[in-house]
Design an enzyme around this catalytic site. Structure first.
Site, PDB file in Angstrom:
ATOM      1  N   SER A 249      -1.316  -8.275  27.473  1.00 23.73           N
ATOM      2  CA  SER A 249      -1.381  -9.247  26.385  1.00 23.73           C
ATOM      3  C   SER A 249       0.002  -9.659  25.872  1.00 23.73           C
ATOM      4  O   SER A 249       0.836 -10.048  26.668  1.00 23.73           O
ATOM      5  CB  SER A 249      -2.262  -8.660  25.279  1.00 23.73           C
ATOM      6  N   LYS A 253       3.312 -10.720  28.211  1.00 25.33           N
ATOM      7  CA  LYS A 253       4.281 -11.823  28.072  1.00 25.33           C
ATOM      8  C   LYS A 253       5.688 -11.212  28.130  1.00 25.33           C
ATOM      9  O   LYS A 253       6.603 -11.714  28.796  1.00 25.33           O
ATOM     10  CB  LYS A 253       4.119 -12.540  26.727  1.00 25.33           C
ATOM     11  N   TRP A 340      -9.785 -16.834  25.659  1.00 21.45           N
ATOM     12  CA  TRP A 340      -8.627 -17.129  24.791  1.00 21.45           C
ATOM     13  C   TRP A 340      -7.322 -17.165  25.608  1.00 21.45           C
ATOM     14  O   TRP A 340      -6.420 -17.943  25.339  1.00 21.45           O
ATOM     15  CB  TRP A 340      -8.582 -16.051  23.706  1.00 21.45           C
ATOM     16  N   HIS A 390     -10.949  -8.802  27.154  1.00 18.98           N
ATOM     17  CA  HIS A 390      -9.506  -8.613  26.977  1.00 18.98           C
ATOM     18  C   HIS A 390      -9.215  -7.129  26.772  1.00 18.98           C
ATOM     19  O   HIS A 390      -9.515  -6.574  25.712  1.00 18.98           O
ATOM     20  CB  HIS A 390      -9.123  -9.420  25.730  1.00 18.98           C
TER      21      HIS A 390
HETATM   22  C1  GTR Z   1      -3.700 -12.385  20.203  1.00 22.97           C
HETATM   23  C2  GTR Z   1      -2.730 -13.456  20.644  1.00 22.97           C
HETATM   24  C3  GTR Z   1      -2.576 -13.432  22.120  1.00 22.97           C
HETATM   25  C4  GTR Z   1      -2.374 -12.032  22.676  1.00 22.97           C
HETATM   26  C5  GTR Z   1      -3.118 -10.972  21.900  1.00 22.97           C
HETATM   27  C6  GTR Z   1      -2.632  -9.540  22.078  1.00 22.97           C
HETATM   28  O1  GTR Z   1      -3.981 -12.378  18.889  1.00 22.97           O
HETATM   29  O2  GTR Z   1      -3.237 -14.680  20.189  1.00 22.97           O
HETATM   30  O3  GTR Z   1      -1.533 -14.309  22.508  1.00 22.97           O
HETATM   31  O4  GTR Z   1      -1.042 -11.728  22.743  1.00 22.97           O
HETATM   32  O5  GTR Z   1      -3.092 -11.176  20.545  1.00 22.97           O
HETATM   33  O6  GTR Z   1      -1.443  -9.292  22.218  1.00 22.97           O
HETATM   34  O7  GTR Z   1      -3.485  -8.652  22.025  1.00 22.97           O
END
Ligand code: GTR
Length: 410
Positions: A249, A253, A340, A390
């Site tokens: 996540s 990045k 998402w 996720h």
């Molecule tokens: C969310 C964000 C994503 C992702 C995620 C995470 O809220 O919008 O870009 O990075 O968090 O890191 O779990």
């Protein structure tokens, strides 16, 4: 008229509403010249792309800072059912009359003399990655997560081992790999406050925030990964030429940006990294640049805000971030329910980065059609989409271990 804040709009999850856009060609200079050889890619195109991402997306690190010392805080020869060694190593940084330190937790298989390692940040402290009672609990500020028992922005015994399923430490050790992990909040707390964490150590006098092209938090966390690499290169128990960077996540990045900026990382895994990670921004599917900059204004550099709701103007897209990692092994992974993060946008990004891998005679993903669920393609540039949400799962780790062995040893 009152402008409605972006996060009150429904995100787009309809493939028919994805705008038509031109995918920037990684093998074409901004001036339009074609890039045909590895020399042209490495000498001209790669540097101009890296420069664009540095000044307009993640932000540049405004100076050099290496650890002034390190300390083995704790170690043991009998961790993980006696199969592993454990070390906890503190790196210490000093500048501008300030000190910052962070703790790396390392497990190494006892039967391997210089072990390859998976390395990556954890979200909630080293003590969450296994039930091991010897892991030191961080006193850094943390984002709350009530379902994990984390409140008052502090970590304590309640959360020991709560993220174990995301790390699969025993499988990693059994496969002959080590694991090095650290808490991202120790490098820069994940909040829109640029006076804490690493940033102030590199400020000029009276500076309170990074300049428009200077590092946001993702670049700061990436910087931290490179400093861990500095340490791993000195640790004789570790094979620093075989470090596989892993991140989930926002930390996915981070791992992508860290391996784009630091070519010492041998391989990288982006797990569900989504917007600002592996996913194409110009699709505007799920999370968009406008949304991410609105909700997390500190993650990217200020210049990136130019592209909020203005993706058309971006001269690059995230497949070119992936291309910066070529020809090193790169694994992009999505999850079916993680709309998402735009799984199709992550796949296409791998697809469009493949031309650069091909330049090196390495394979990536060849078909523009999305793969089926749980049917990985494990080439030099690999991809899978798995069932579920996720997260990081046992299935993901099984794939990563198998692929990393293949890429690093065969
Ligand atoms: C969310 C964000 C994503 C992702 C995620 C995470 O809220 O919008 O870009 O990075 O968090 O890191 O779990």
């Amino acid at each position: 008229m009152i402008k409605q804040p972006i996060d009150t709009f429904e995100p787009n999850y309809d493939e028919d509403k994805v705008p038509i856009f031109k995918v920037p060609n990684p093998l074409e200079m901004f001036c339009g010249e074609r890039v045909n050889t590895i020399e042209e890619w490495e000498g001209r195109r790669r540097p101009e792309l890296l420069d664009f991402f540095t000044h307009n997306v993640y932000g540049k690190v405004p100076g050099e800072l290496k650890f002034s010392s390190f300390r083995i805080v704790e170690q043991s020869n009998s961790a993980i059912e006696g199969k592993a060694k454990r070390k906890q190593v503190e790196l210490i940084f000093k500048k501008n009359k300030r000190t910052l330190s962070f703790n790396i937790l390392i497990y190494l298989p006892k039967n391997v003399s210089r072990a390859p390692v998976f390395m990556g940040y954890n979200f909630y402290g080293n003590h969450t990655v296994t039930n091991d009672s010897k892991i030191i609990i961080s006193d850094a500020w943390t984002v709350n997560n009530e379902s994990l028992g984390i409140t008052n922005n502090r970590l304590d015994e309640h959360s020991r081992g709560v993220c174990a399923s995301r790390w699969q430490v025993e499988s990693v050790i059994d496969a002959g790999f080590g694991l090095a992990t650290l808490f991202y909040g120790e490098i820069d707390p994940d909040k829109n406050d640029m006076t804490d964490g690493i940033h102030p150590l590199l400020y000029t006098r009276h500076q309170q925030r990074p300049k428009s092209d200077e590092w946001g938090s993702i670049a700061a966390w990436s910087w931290g990964l490179s400093r861990v690499m500095d340490y791993l290169e000195k640790d004789l128990d570790i094979d620093a030429t075989k470090v596989v960077l892993f991140g989930h996540s926002r930390l996915g990045k981070t791992s992508l940006w860290a391996s784009a900026t630091d070519q010492r990382f041998a391989a990288v895994i982006s797990n569900n990294s989504g917007c600002g990670g592996a996913a194409l921004s110009k699709r505007k599917y799920g999370e968009t640049i406008g949304r991410i900059n609105h909700r997390f204004p500190h993650w990217f550099c200020n210049n990136f805000k130019t592209y909020s709701n203005n993706e058309e103007q971006l001269p690059v897209d995230q497949h070119e971030l992936l291309a910066l990692i070529a020809p090193r092994p790169l694994y992009v992974a999505s999850a079916e329910e993680d709309r998402w993060a735009d799984p199709r946008g992550e796949y296409l990004s791998a697809y469009y980065a493949t031309s650069v891998y091909r330049l090196y005679n390495k394979k990536g993903v060849d078909s523009i059609d999305m793969l089926s669920v749980n049917q990985p393609i494990q080439n030099r540039l690999a991809y899978h989409i798995r069932k579920g949400k996720h997260d990081v799962t046992e299935y993901d780790w099984e794939q990563y271990i198998k692929w990393a062995r293949m890429q690093l040893f065969e």
